[in-house]
Design a protein around this motif. Structure first.
Motif, PDB file in Angstrom:
ATOM      1  N   ILE A  23       0.858  -1.190   0.000  1.00  0.00           N
ATOM      2  CA  ILE A  23       0.000   0.000   0.000  1.00  0.00           C
ATOM      3  C   ILE A  23       0.887   1.230   0.000  1.00  0.00           C
ATOM      4  N   PHE A  28      -3.288   4.825  -2.547  1.00  0.00           N
ATOM      5  CA  PHE A  28      -4.186   5.464  -1.584  1.00  0.00           C
ATOM      6  C   PHE A  28      -4.927   6.632  -2.241  1.00  0.00           C
ATOM      7  N   ILE A  75      -6.704   2.621   7.321  1.00  0.00           N
ATOM      8  CA  ILE A  75      -7.461   3.159   6.184  1.00  0.00           C
ATOM      9  C   ILE A  75      -8.937   2.787   6.302  1.00  0.00           C
TER      10      ILE A  75
END
Length: 531
Positions: A23, A28, A75
């Motif tokens: 990630i 993102f 997240i």
């Protein structure tokens, strides 16, 4: 369902990111862009979307995150929290007090569903022990009083209106005074629909408000009107200063984001969602539960409240389960209870993981198949209904007779009996476990009693029985096995539904009044059947 596509897209964006092996900031940003696009396309205000993206980005700052932080969890939690903040105005809605007259006035646009929502709310409070009534102050729309009278009569709620008086403020004041003298606790005043450009009607709304001095003014917003919702809500807020919002028509397929924008713009709490035309189709709104449902995480608290309000009759079934029995009649009663709970898609939205599996299933088709299963049971004799189903295996001609009598196929009768046998097996195992625990409890003594009881509960839970710490009274896996039942209804594909016993069903059942000590209220009768 309104916003269902939005929930699916947000869920997909977050899932794609959290499933990725690495990630990074680029992935993102891509997720944030997809969430933003989904919200804008659902008619959520662009400024609100920009604010949401900025808040998420500030919380999940890749440059300042410590190495040990679980980025995926952070997240997921941040997206969830910010969506909750979007629909949460941090303002407490009005709560009526028992023993005094609480006047609630409804305002909103024409066709938003005010009259129906008035009756639903009156019925909601009536079912919770309040003396509720309705006043029709809509003298503008032809047939408004007739509609309210029909709704109120059907729901058995007292009402007041006039076919001769043309001044709505006079009708409202007379109705409120009458019901106050009669010591009614919730007095709901329905008014004419009006638009922000109709200044005379806005003045009339303020005159009604001055005449009845409401404790709460509720604006009814149609979820399907899109971005207009925000401007209309602001205009009504300035004129009538409403303290709560009810969003209607959320069972449609419109985008619905405009209603979210209206909440954020007026800092006013949503109190209920209208989810259909039936009197029971009114859901209490709670920001966290709404977002959980939106993202397919279920709303167990909403499911519990919905089942409680239906007052389903479970006494005979519960008694049988404790004895390790589950008859064909028990299955018939459970199918009938599922029918009373409303559309299958509505139920599925409340149960974690089920909404995705229900995605391709049609409510009408599912309801029709449930009815066919009930028709099969209604074509059986009392002896067959009260049996464990073995009669049909010993005499297969009975299946043919039942299929003919119910207008169904023999295969459908076989499927229903298979479901009953499977649930009878679960009841037998569970009934035995309960008896063993009760015997063990009575034999327990001394300082190790709690420890022994905890160990037995753990063993019972692992066997698919009652979960949690509430003793042997729960029903655990004895809610209908939704996996096989949904397969019978033609939904869920090959995967089936999540096993209901895997949740903390004991606590849920106790809240529903279905625990062994409770009895539940008498429900629908069984009607006449062949001997």
């Amino acid at each position: 369902m309104v916003l269902q596509d939005l929930g699916r897209r947000i869920n997909a964006a977050v899932s794609d990111l959290t499933r990725a092996p690495n990630i990074d900031e680029k992935a993102f940003d891509s997720m944030l862009k997809e969430i933003g696009n989904a919200l804008v396309e659902a008619d959520v205000n662009v400024k609100l979307v920009a604010q949401l993206r900025k808040s998420i980005k500030t919380t999940v700052n890749f440059k300042e995150l410590p190495p040990a932080v679980n980025k995926k969890r952070l997240i997921q939690k941040t997206v969830f929290d910010e969506l909750v903040r979007l629909v949460d105005p941090h303002a407490e809605p009005f709560k009526p007090k028992k023993g005094k007259s609480n006047v609630i006035m409804f305002v909103g646009l024409q066709g938003a569903g005010k009259t129906t929502s008035c009756t639903k709310l009156a019925r909601h409070y009536q079912s919770r022990g309040f003396r509720a009534c309705l006043v029709c102050a809509d003298t503008f729309r032809a047939g408004a009083f007739d509609q309210l009278r029909q709704n109120a009569t059907k729901a058995k709620i007292p009402y007041y209106g006039s076919l001769t008086e043309t001044d709505p403020a006079v009708v409202a004041r007379d109705g409120v005074d009458k019901f106050k003298k009669e010591k009614f606790e919730v007095i709901i005043v329905d008014t004419s629909g009006r638009h922000r450009q109709e200044s005379a009607l806005f003045q009339e709304m303020m005159d009604i408000q001055a005449a009845v001095q409401p404790d709460e003014t509720i604006m009814v917003l149609d979820a399907t009107i899109g971005q207009q919702a925000e401007a209309q809500a602001k205009a009504f807020k300035e004129a009538a200063d409403f303290g709560a919002i009810i969003i209607t028509k959320t069972d449609g397929h419109a985008k619905g984001g405009g209603a979210i924008s209206a909440v954020a713009a007026t800092h006013t709490p949503i109190v209920f969602l209208g989810t259909g035309e039936h009197m029971l189709d009114l859901e209490r709104f709670a920001p966290q539960q709404f977002v959980q449902k939106l993202l397919g995480m279920g709303d167990m608290a909403g499911l519990v409240e919905h089942v409680q309000s239906l007052k389903l009759d479970q006494k005979d079934t519960i008694k049988h389960i404790t004895e390790g029995i589950f008859t064909v009649r028990d299955l018939r009663d459970q199918l009938s209870n599922i029918m009373k709970m409303g559309p299958l898609s509505k139920m599925a939205g409340m149960i974690p993981g089920m909404s995705g599996l229900m995605a391709g299933m049609d409510d009408e088709e599912g309801s029709a198949k449930l009815k066919r299963m009930i028709y099969i049971c209604d074509s059986m004799t009392d002896k067959e209904l009260d049996s464990d189903g073995k009669l049909f295996l010993e005499q297969p001609s009975r299946m043919t007779r039942v299929a003919r009598g119910s207008g169904t196929y023999v295969r459908e009768v076989e499927d229903l009996l298979t479901q009953q046998r499977m649930m009878a097996g679960m009841a037998k195992k569970m009934g035995g476990n309960m008896k063993n625990m009760q015997r063990a409890q009575s034999a327990m003594a001394g300082p190790n009693k709690q420890q022994q009881l905890a160990a037995m509960q753990k063993r019972l839970q692992s066997m698919g029985g009652a979960g949690g710490a509430g003793g042997p009274g729960g029903l655990g896996g004895m809610m209908p096995d939704m996996g096989s039942l949904m397969k019978m209804l033609g939904g869920g594909g090959g995967g089936g539904m999540p096993d209901m016993g895997g949740m903390d069903m004991q606590a849920m059942m106790q809240q529903m009044g279905m625990g062994m000590g409770g009895g539940g209220s008498p429900g629908a009768g069984r009607g006449g059947r062949r001997k």
